[in-house]
Each structure stands twice: as C-alpha cells, then as structure tokens.
Motif scaffolding. Structure first.
Motif: not given
Length: 394
Positions: A257-259, A261-262, A265, A281, A283-284, A286-288
C-alpha cells in the motif's frame, strides 16, 4: 501528452518562443545558484540550503506565464545538490539529515529548472574560504573549468562527440587530474533532460555511446567532473541516494500500500523530471521507494565518492547551438584560483583560442550582433588558468 504527440510537436531553437523559455529558465537558475552560494556558510545544514534553492526556483518559475490560457508546466528540473569534498555528485539530503558545512569544504552545487519543459542546468564548484584557492584544490577546479571552456568551443555543428571526450581528458591531464568516469553530457529537448545524443567523459571498454555529430539548433548540458584521485567513484551508502526519475517505459503492479501511495504521488507530481525524496512523506517514502526501485519503476541518481582526501570539482553549463554560434546560458564566475600547474600545450591553447560566435557579414549590423551576443556575461566565461576571458585571446 503522449510520447508520439510530443515527438510530433517537438520544438527546437528555430522558434523564438523556445529560445526565450530557455533563457528565462537560465536566468532563474543562475540567480538560484547565486543565492545558494551566499547561503553556504560554516555550520549551516546542507538540507536547509538545498530546500532554499528548490523553493527559489519554484517561486520564480511560478511567477511566469501566469496569464496564458494554456497551462505551462514549470519548476525544478533537477533538485538542488551540494556535494562536499570527495563526494562527487547528487547529495541532496532528506529533512532529517544533520550534515553541516565546514570551513574549507569544496562544494559542488548542481541544479536545474525548466519552463514548459525547456531545461537550464548548471553546476559550480565553490570553496568555503576567504581569499584565493591554492594548491591541488585550485588545480582540480582549473582542470574542470578549462575542460568546460574547451568543450564549449568543440560542441559545435560539424564536430563529433568523440572530439570532446578526447579533448577534456587531455586538459585534465595537463593539471595532473582525471576526468571522472561515468559522467555524461546530454543533449536536452523539451521535457527530456537526457536525450539520445551523449558526450562520454572518459572512453573505456565498459562504457560506450553511439557516435554523434552536433547540429545547429540543438541544446546540450555539458557536464565536467574532475578529480585529483583516480576518477573512478564508488557508491558507499545506498541510503544516501535521494534523487530519482520515473522510468516512463516501465510498469508493474505494486504489492504494498505504501508503495502504491508513493508511486501515485510521484506520477502525479513528478511525471517526467527528476525529484528528491525530500518532497515525499519521509516514513512512507522509505518503505515505498524500495519496492519501486526493486521493480525498476524509478531510475536512481546515486551519491558517488572518490577516496577520502581526493579533491573533486564539477562544472556544468547549458549551451544553445544557435545559427550565429554557441550561446552558453548558465554560468557563475569562479573564485580566484592559483593552480600549481599551467597549460602550455599548443593544442589546448588552440582550442581555447577558438571563437564562440560565428562572425556575421555586413558593416553596422555586425557590430550590433556581436555586442548583443558577446556583451552578455553568460556568453563569455572566464578561463580558470589566468582569470581573463578566453575570448580576448582571439
């Protein structure tokens, strides 16, 4: 706009409107560089200066073409980078980074902006000190700058990319320096920061580019990086990489999900131009970004390093190959240099003595044309070896 539509509507320097947009972008990027240099002081955080550079470009470009019917894209074309000492390039840290400048640091400042996709790029080397730059630090800056001066005179219609590669290596050797491997000078087109025609910095069996001839009405970002070391930089820490560009020809259905989203964006805000992860953003991001990178949806711009103790200098400029000659539109004057080496090679001197502008026929018009083209500070950079305009040697 699709790639096919863009190709069909491709605009070049034959359009006065295109030339105006390039020069407007260049004026902004030159002012941004001036601002960044004024902000570079001991104990100031690098990230704060990078943010000021990007904000200035966004603000200045945002004030242009506000009253036209067609929406014109404009803004940062390459995030502000400040690479310190033996760091070669692309250092544009995240907001949480604590890196600060110190007295005596050699700074490579690199940035670009665009108006309607027409890009002006610049890089400049500045030493954080009062008074003239001396010793090997002066040698490497003079090597990069003199190589840039030679490249300016050889990137002209009828010349080949290989001519430039060979020449800049010879200039660096005259200062007992090396041109850094892996740095490419690119042709630029509307919304394309790295078009197909390329000038290789160093010829070697591992890196090859197609032979190409320069043509009238083309635009190039000439990118020169010199080093007192081996000129073979290494990636030391992948976590330092913060600049990416979307790979428009790649697709993949992201799992996290984070990926998603990023990447959404990125697609919305940075569809074509390189961007800094600082704009996402944290933190998000870093994961995405990891999953996006694993599936090659993004092209990274890694932070590379020479060995500790090596000096590195970076000069980049944008040049328009106009019918009346070459027009260097991005630049900044250097600090006073006192290199330990002098250039005595007749071939290098002959290159530096070449004219930049094409001499026009006709009486009164010739003078007016020459003043208009050569009277601008941007068109006549300084020769690092003696502080005098190389044009005066003609």
């Amino acid at each position: 706009m699709s790639d096919d539509e863009r190709e069909e509507k491709e605009l070049d320097l034959t359009s006065p409107d295109v030339v105006t947009k390039y020069k407007s972008a260049a004026e902004i990027v030159n002012k941004a560089l001036q601002l960044i240099i004024s902000e570079c002081k001991p104990k100031v955080k690098v990230v704060e200066i990078c943010e000021k550079g990007d904000s200035f470009i966004r603000e200045q470009t945002g004030n242009m073409y506000k009253n036209v019917k067609k929406k014109i894209e404009r803004g940062v074309a390459f995030p502000t980078c400040i690479s310190i000492n033996n760091t070669v390039c692309h250092f544009s840290p995240l907001a949480s980074d604590e890196t600060v400048l110190e007295e005596g640091d050699i700074l490579k400042i690199d940035l670009a902006c665009h108006i309607d996709g027409f890009i002006a790029a610049v890089a400049h080397t500045h030493v954080l000190q009062e008074g003239p730059v001396t010793g090997r630090a002066a040698d490497v800056i003079a090597a990069a700058n003199t190589a840039a001066e030679v490249a300016l005179r050889l990137v002209r219609p009828g010349k080949k990319n290989k001519d430039v590669t060979d020449a800049i290596q010879k200039v660096a050797a005259a200062y007992d320096c090396k041109i850094v491997e892996g740095v490419l000078s690119h042709q630029m087109k509307q919304f394309v920061i790295d078009a197909n025609k390329v000038v290789l910095s160093v010829s070697n069996p591992d890196t090859r580019v197609d032979d190409a001839e320069f043509e009238e009405n083309e635009v190039y970002a000439i990118d020169i990086v010199a080093s007192t070391g081996e000129g073979k930089p290494k990636l030391l820490d992948e976590k330092q990489t913060t600049i990416y560009k979307r790979a428009v020809d790649r697709s993949y259905h992201l799992k996290m999900k984070a990926s998603r989203f990023i990447y959404s964006e990125i697609t919305q805000n940075f569809p074509i131009m390189p961007f800094s992860a600082r704009a996402l953003e944290e933190k998000r991001a870093r994961l995405g970004l990891v999953e996006c990178m694993n599936h090659e949806l993004l092209q990274p711009y890694p932070v590379l390093h020479e060995k500790a103790g090596d000096y590195v200098a970076h000069i980049k400029f944008t040049v328009l190959l106009m019918p009346n000659g070459s027009d260097r539109i991005t630049t900044h004057s250097l600090q006073e240099l006192q290199p330990t080496k002098t250039v005595d090679d007749p071939e290098i001197k002959a290159w530096l003595a070449l004219g930049i502008k094409t001499k026009k026929k006709g009486g009164g018009k010739k003078k007016k044309g020459k003043k208009g083209a050569e009277g601008e500070a941007q068109a006549e950079p300084m020769d690092a070896t003696n502080g005098a305009s190389t044009q005066e040697q003609e």
